[in-house]
Design an enzyme around this catalytic site. Structure first.
Site, PDB file in Angstrom:
ATOM      1  N   CYS A 147      51.671  64.206  36.928  1.00  0.00           N
ATOM      2  CA  CYS A 147      50.919  62.944  36.899  1.00  0.00           C
ATOM      3  C   CYS A 147      51.854  61.773  36.596  1.00  0.00           C
ATOM      4  O   CYS A 147      52.538  61.755  35.561  1.00  0.00           O
ATOM      5  CB  CYS A 147      49.808  63.053  35.847  1.00  0.00           C
ATOM      6  SG  CYS A 147      49.212  61.497  35.197  1.00  0.00           S
ATOM      7  N   CYS A 186      51.107  60.036  33.371  1.00  0.00           N
ATOM      8  CA  CYS A 186      51.545  60.833  32.213  1.00  0.00           C
ATOM      9  C   CYS A 186      53.030  60.622  31.946  1.00  0.00           C
ATOM     10  O   CYS A 186      53.461  60.505  30.795  1.00  0.00           O
ATOM     11  CB  CYS A 186      51.264  62.316  32.449  1.00  0.00           C
ATOM     12  SG  CYS A 186      49.528  62.699  32.745  1.00  0.00           S
ATOM     13  N   CYS A 235       2.922  68.807  55.153  1.00  0.00           N
ATOM     14  CA  CYS A 235       4.317  68.385  55.351  1.00  0.00           C
ATOM     15  C   CYS A 235       5.295  69.488  54.949  1.00  0.00           C
ATOM     16  O   CYS A 235       5.293  69.951  53.805  1.00  0.00           O
ATOM     17  CB  CYS A 235       4.571  67.118  54.531  1.00  0.00           C
ATOM     18  SG  CYS A 235       6.288  66.759  54.196  1.00  0.00           S
ATOM     19  N   CYS A 266       7.646  68.612  52.132  1.00  0.00           N
ATOM     20  CA  CYS A 266       6.922  68.573  50.856  1.00  0.00           C
ATOM     21  C   CYS A 266       6.775  69.979  50.277  1.00  0.00           C
ATOM     22  O   CYS A 266       6.933  70.187  49.073  1.00  0.00           O
ATOM     23  CB  CYS A 266       5.546  67.953  51.044  1.00  0.00           C
ATOM     24  SG  CYS A 266       5.573  66.285  51.738  1.00  0.00           S
TER      25      CYS A 266
END
Length: 560
Positions: A59, A62, A191, A194
């Protein structure tokens, strides 16, 4: 005489590569503090106060931070009376351990006391701030550090005590809304979507027991009720709170629904110290801060209902008795009793907007002026970041936002998505600087928020081609087609001021926005003629139907 063992070139190459990697890996490790592993982490932090840096040797942040950490270690070694110990976890080697401690980026520094996580250090990672942070936890025998903040929060009321879905109809619908926040599913029994959602909705009600009312309305049985709520498709999910109505358009998996419900029904405000604000802005895309004097007791409570439409995202951070340096920095007039400040895109130096008022808590509670309404509008207007990805979860919220934003839009692929986002970061920063931080296009016809957004062409290629004529073509940044969408009127702009294709350039985009504001750039329709005619006829039919429903006597007179 012993014969040397022959080593193949490939073996030698891999051996040297591994040795080189090992040297780089070791040289990248931060020094001068203990390194913890899954085997010794819990037992080590179980006793005393521990400040742990979670890092990765690969990193860049870092590596830049390593000298500061080393200085902090040396400083801490000279403060044995404070009783704080420092250590590190290499997340490249112990990823599971870092995941278990909710490490989301590097470097991340967490404070633990007697094995219990306390908080994550936020803000600029300079030595003086880190020292101040450690001092909060110095001398573990002392009482737990506390924040000297004013909290006006009231006990959280209990909703949905049974953990079941409430069935609503004309007799109990409004009563339920008046009682508190409620998340409602409007559905039809026939539906298919649903039916598929039904078990998830039931599980959601169970998971929100004692937290939030989860309800449903059968629109086949209660057509008039659903019509008054403008339900046009099934299932439609709507969150009601404090007199506001917000349609949910996110994902419909249980975890997605629960995350939304918990945020929407959670606390609308959070009391913090002034010193914490910069760190919060650094970590969140949108931040609201309320600066007010603690002598104005009841102000947070009076304003809280106006924060309801935010649905808990973002929460409004409240700062009682802010230092003069803070309120002076944001140019809050001395005659104002309190102010709301909006921050976007991690920019603490230039706030997006400031809303200040002289109204007291009592005046707000009984105000018949337009102030409460304008506060809600101000919050809604500023709640979207300057750049965003449009997905199934975010599309409706941004494109159909009440602020009617102009959206500078581009299609991306895996090849160029990172480059496009970086370019939009650059352009949006220039746009905010150009507009004094507001990101607003000032125009005679009305101010417009501008949002820079991208969509995944692999997922949305048919839709983007149909709406804006965007196709893959060349994926190089200089060849990408840019459109400026005015979605709520289904129009868009795809040319620069010279009539050529609009390109990913700050100059071209800014000039095009200026021309749009002046009404000098021709727009195109997002729908073809047949679609526009169908929409027009449908709107007329709906208008006629609404008139007949609301004026039945007129229909009776005409039928005679």
């Amino acid at each position: 005489m012993r014969l040397r063992q022959l080593v193949s070139p490939s073996t030698l190459f891999y051996s040297l590569s591994y040795f080189s990697f090992l040297i780089i890996f070791i040289s990248a490790l931060p020094v001068n503090s203990a390194e913890l592993t899954p085997e010794n982490f819990d037992s080590t932090v179980a006793d005393g106060v521990w400040f742990i840096e979670h890092f990765s040797p690969y990193c860049g942040h870092c590596k830049q931070f390593a000298p500061t950490w080393e200085e902090l270690v040396k400083y801490n070694e000279g403060q044995p009376q404070d009783g704080i110990q420092l250590a590190q976890v290499n997340c490249a080697a112990h990823g599971d351990l870092c995941n278990a401690h909710d490490v989301k980026g590097y470097p991340q520094m967490n404070m633990y006391k007697d094995g219990e996580y306390k908080e994550t250090f936020k803000g600029a990672r300079d030595l003086s701030r880190l020292k101040d942070f450690l001092k909060k936890y110095a001398n573990p025998s002392a009482p737990e550090p506390t924040h000297s903040v004013v909290s006006e929060e009231e006990p959280t009321p209990i909703y949905n005590p049974s953990g079941t879905v409430s069935v609503l109809d004309d007799s109990n619908f409004q009563v339920t809304l008046d009682d508190g926040p409620v998340f409602i599913k409007f559905y039809a029994p026939w539906c298919g979507h649903c039916k598929k959602l039904a078990p998830t909705w039931k599980n959601l009600a169970q998971s929100m027991q004692n937290k939030l009312t989860i309800a449903e309305v059968d629109c086949e049985a209660h057509k008039a009720l659903c019509k008054t709520q403008n339900i046009e498709g099934f299932p439609t999910l709507v969150f009601f709170t404090g007199g506001s109505r917000s349609e949910y358009n996110g994902g419909r998996k249980l975890e997605q629904l629960r995350t939304f419900a918990e945020k929407a029904s959670g606390a609308r405000t959070k009391a913090i110290q002034a010193s914490e604000l910069e760190g919060i802005v650094a970590n969140e895309k949108i931040v609201y801060a309320l600066l007010y004097p603690s002598s104005s007791y009841g102000l947070v409570k009076a304003l809280s209902p106006l924060f309801a439409p935010l649905l808990g995202s973002p929460v409004v951070h409240t700062i009682a008795d802010p230092p003069t340096s803070l309120s002076g920095r944001f140019i809050i007039p001395g005659s104002m009793a309190w102010a709301l400040v909006a921050f976007k895109d991690h920019d603490f130096q230039t706030p997006t907007a400031v809303y200040s008022s002289s109204l007291s808590a009592a005046a707000l509670a009984g105000s018949k002026s337009k102030d409460p309404e304008s506060i809600s509008q101000w919050l809604e207007y500023n709640k979207h970041p300057t750049i965003a990805e449009l997905t199934r979860d975010t599309f409706q919220g941004i494109m159909n936002a009440p602020s009617r934003p102009l959206v500078v839009l581009v299609g991306v692929t895996t090849y160029n998505s990172v480059k496009v986002e970086a370019k939009f970061q650059e352009i949006s920063k220039q746009w905010r600087q150009k507009t004094d931080g507001s990101g607003v296009l000032r125009a005679p016809a009305g101010d417009r928020q501008v949002i820079f957004a991208w969509m995944d062409l692999d997922k949305w290629k048919d839709w983007m081609k149909s709406m804006y004529g965007i196709t893959k073509g060349s994926q190089e940044l200089g060849d990408l087609k840019i459109v400026i969408a005015d979605h709520q009127v289904l129009k868009y702009y795809d040319t620069n001021v010279s009539g050529g294709d609009l390109k990913l350039s700050s100059d071209e985009i800014f000039h095009a926005l200026g021309a749009i504001g002046q009404g000098k750039l021709p727009a195109k329709n997002s729908e073809n003629f047949v679609e526009r005619m169908a929409r027009y006829l449908n709107e007329k039919l709906v208008s006629i139907e609404s008139y007949v429903v609301n004026n039945p006597s007129t229909l009776s007179a005409l039928s005679r």
